[in-house]
Design an enzyme around this catalytic site. Structure first.
Site, PDB file in Angstrom:
ATOM      1  N   HIS A  66      10.444  19.276  10.113  1.00 62.64           N
ATOM      2  CA  HIS A  66      11.316  19.507  11.175  1.00 62.64           C
ATOM      3  C   HIS A  66      11.096  20.997  11.080  1.00 62.64           C
ATOM      4  O   HIS A  66      11.230  22.040  10.162  1.00 62.64           O
ATOM      5  CB  HIS A  66      12.702  19.169  11.176  1.00 62.64           C
ATOM      6  CG  HIS A  66      13.454  19.704  10.005  1.00 62.64           C
ATOM      7  ND1 HIS A  66      14.230  20.843  10.026  1.00 62.64           N
ATOM      8  CD2 HIS A  66      13.928  19.154   8.499  1.00 62.64           C
ATOM      9  CE1 HIS A  66      15.077  21.046   8.811  1.00 62.64           C
ATOM     10  NE2 HIS A  66      14.613  19.957   7.909  1.00 62.64           N
ATOM     11  N   ASP A 177      14.903  25.676   4.306  1.00 59.21           N
ATOM     12  CA  ASP A 177      14.889  24.445   5.011  1.00 59.21           C
ATOM     13  C   ASP A 177      14.715  24.462   6.536  1.00 59.21           C
ATOM     14  O   ASP A 177      15.879  24.971   7.324  1.00 59.21           O
ATOM     15  CB  ASP A 177      16.619  23.699   4.671  1.00 59.21           C
ATOM     16  CG  ASP A 177      16.450  22.519   5.292  1.00 59.21           C
ATOM     17  OD1 ASP A 177      15.642  21.835   5.643  1.00 59.21           O
ATOM     18  OD2 ASP A 177      17.655  21.792   5.088  1.00 59.21           O
ATOM     19  N   GLU A 207      16.455  18.121  13.647  1.00 56.92           N
ATOM     20  CA  GLU A 207      16.491  17.367  12.536  1.00 56.92           C
ATOM     21  C   GLU A 207      18.040  17.534  11.963  1.00 56.92           C
ATOM     22  O   GLU A 207      18.656  16.577  11.698  1.00 56.92           O
ATOM     23  CB  GLU A 207      15.671  17.470  11.321  1.00 56.92           C
ATOM     24  CG  GLU A 207      15.729  16.354  10.314  1.00 56.92           C
ATOM     25  CD  GLU A 207      16.585  16.900   9.241  1.00 56.92           C
ATOM     26  OE1 GLU A 207      16.862  16.323   8.323  1.00 56.92           O
ATOM     27  OE2 GLU A 207      17.053  17.999   8.984  1.00 56.92           O
ATOM     28  N   GLU A 208      18.435  18.775  12.035  1.00 58.37           N
ATOM     29  CA  GLU A 208      19.577  19.174  11.314  1.00 58.37           C
ATOM     30  C   GLU A 208      20.989  18.709  12.189  1.00 58.37           C
ATOM     31  O   GLU A 208      21.774  18.646  11.640  1.00 58.37           O
ATOM     32  CB  GLU A 208      19.635  20.691  11.174  1.00 58.37           C
ATOM     33  CG  GLU A 208      18.621  21.395  10.492  1.00 58.37           C
ATOM     34  CD  GLU A 208      18.900  20.897   8.833  1.00 58.37           C
ATOM     35  OE1 GLU A 208      19.841  20.230   8.552  1.00 58.37           O
ATOM     36  OE2 GLU A 208      17.959  21.277   8.053  1.00 58.37           O
ATOM     37  N   ASP A 230       9.977  17.657   3.691  1.00 54.68           N
ATOM     38  CA  ASP A 230      11.455  18.378   3.985  1.00 54.68           C
ATOM     39  C   ASP A 230      11.753  19.050   2.657  1.00 54.68           C
ATOM     40  O   ASP A 230      11.414  18.651   1.472  1.00 54.68           O
ATOM     41  CB  ASP A 230      12.392  17.371   4.579  1.00 54.68           C
ATOM     42  CG  ASP A 230      13.591  18.211   5.394  1.00 54.68           C
ATOM     43  OD1 ASP A 230      13.779  19.469   5.169  1.00 54.68           O
ATOM     44  OD2 ASP A 230      14.121  17.457   5.997  1.00 54.68           O
ATOM     45  N   HIS A 318      20.981  25.217   2.966  1.00 55.49           N
ATOM     46  CA  HIS A 318      21.610  25.581   4.331  1.00 55.49           C
ATOM     47  C   HIS A 318      22.797  26.888   4.145  1.00 55.49           C
ATOM     48  O   HIS A 318      23.433  27.144   4.508  1.00 55.49           O
ATOM     49  CB  HIS A 318      22.792  24.359   4.483  1.00 55.49           C
ATOM     50  CG  HIS A 318      22.022  23.331   5.081  1.00 55.49           C
ATOM     51  ND1 HIS A 318      22.670  22.199   5.903  1.00 55.49           N
ATOM     52  CD2 HIS A 318      20.644  22.964   5.236  1.00 55.49           C
ATOM     53  CE1 HIS A 318      21.429  21.414   6.222  1.00 55.49           C
ATOM     54  NE2 HIS A 318      20.400  21.787   5.972  1.00 55.49           N
TER      55      HIS A 318
END
Ligand SMILES: [Zn+2]
Length: 346
Positions: A66, A177, A207-208, A230, A318
């Site tokens: 992603h 990420d 994706e998130e 990922d 994140h």
């Protein structure tokens, strides 16, 4: 196979803005980077980039990585020109305090500071308290009328932090990420020569916020097997018990046995372990009861797809100071490469 990865590509990828649903800059960069290594490149309605490379068999391998990163969307400009925002994807507000962001506007990016009350005017109780997203604001250093001319609700912002290599082969940046997975997939596409599989390398969107791009991308490919690249949380840090690490930094590519969205079929998991052992690729099993990735959408596509998530362990995931290991990237790359080049016995 030459496993020398070009980390300058990863640096560029982490510096590009690409919050979920706004992945254009990343997609355009990849299109240009991969145009000479692909047999076909296309973009679907949601914005997934599909890079096709013809194989020597009639079997299809779907790779997903992603493009999007967690970030912020502005929803209110107050009368003094401070911006209020919501998070796009899962961000702990504590990691946003006193940080820089880049607000993306129609007239270009503006540096913004997420302000915080200084220690001089807070109480002991204030300082020990968790911070809520509604208490946070972005300061653009501009007069209110100027802010209102340049920024509108619906504009978005990315976390801001440069790419640094440090320690013994570690990298810290924002958006590792999942630019780490995107980077591995670009290197796989560039390295594969007459692979066994017809390879569909799909760089997915959104994706998130719920595996949205992977859902439509997987529908569009008749995949015999799928590997989703990922990052995953590495909780091998003070305050976490070893049984809660999920993955360890430097411990090798994470082979997903189970996460909140998938259970990898035994034959596929065993085959991936065997390929790792054959090529001296370091691996660890990933069991993550609280998290998922594109594999969650891909394995449920059509009548089902044999799917495994290959994960790059990431500390501080994140946040704008995510940390990964170059060795883990190399191990992930080599597994993905050999799977595509020689095929999987599944
Ligand atoms: Zn991710």
């Amino acid at each position: 196979m030459d496993a020398k990865l070009d980390f300058s590509i990863l640096k560029t990828l982490t510096e590009l803005p690409g919050v979920s649903g706004r992945e254009t800059a990343v997609r355009e960069y990849l299109k240009n980077l991969l145009k000479d290594s692909a047999d076909e490149i296309s973009t679907d309605t949601l914005g997934n980039l599909i890079v096709f490379k013809k194989g020597t068999s009639d079997k299809n391998l779907l790779f997903c990585a992603h493009m999007d990163e967690v970030g912020l969307m502005i929803h209110f400009v107050d009368e003094r020109g401070f911006l209020r925002f919501v998070t796009v994807g899962g961000i702990d507000p504590r990691t946003l305090l006193a940080q820089r962001v880049r607000v993306q506007t129609k007239s270009g990016a503006l540096l913004g500071i997420i302000g915080t009350k200084p220690a001089h005017i807070t109480t002991e109780a204030d300082r020990g308290k968790a911070v809520g997203i509604k208490e946070l604001f972005i300061d653009l250093g501009l007069p209110a009328d100027e802010v209102k001319k340049r920024v509108a609700p619906g504009d978005w912002a990315v976390l801001d932090r440069g790419y640094e290599e440090f320690g013994d082969g570690k990298i810290s940046a924002k958006a590792l990420d999942n630019r780490a997975g995107v980077f591995v997939l670009t290197e796989v596409v560039r390295a594969l020569k007459n692979p066994f599989y017809n390879v569909y390398a799909v760089f997915t969107v959104q994706e998130e916020v719920g595996l949205r791009g992977a859902t439509t991308a997987a529908y569009g490919v008749k995949a015999d097997v799928a590997l989703c690249l990922d990052t995953t949380g590495a909780a091998d840090i003070p305050g976490c018990a070893p049984q809660d690490y999920i993955c360890s930094l430097g411990g090798g590519v994470g082979l997903t046995a189970l996460d909140a969205r998938t259970i990898t079929p035994e034959n596929l998991l065993n085959e991936l372990k065997q390929i790792c052992d054959k090529h001296n690729i370091r691996w660890q099993v990933r069991v993550a009861p609280r998290g998922g990735n594109d594999a969650g959408a891909v394995h449920l596509s059509k009548t089902g797809v044999l799917t495994c998530g290959l994960s790059v362990p990431t500390r501080n995931i994140h946040s704008n100071v995510e940390i990964i290991s170059k060795q883990d990237l190399e191990n992930t790359f080599r597994l993905a490469y050999w799977a595509g080049q020689n095929g999987l016995k599944v």
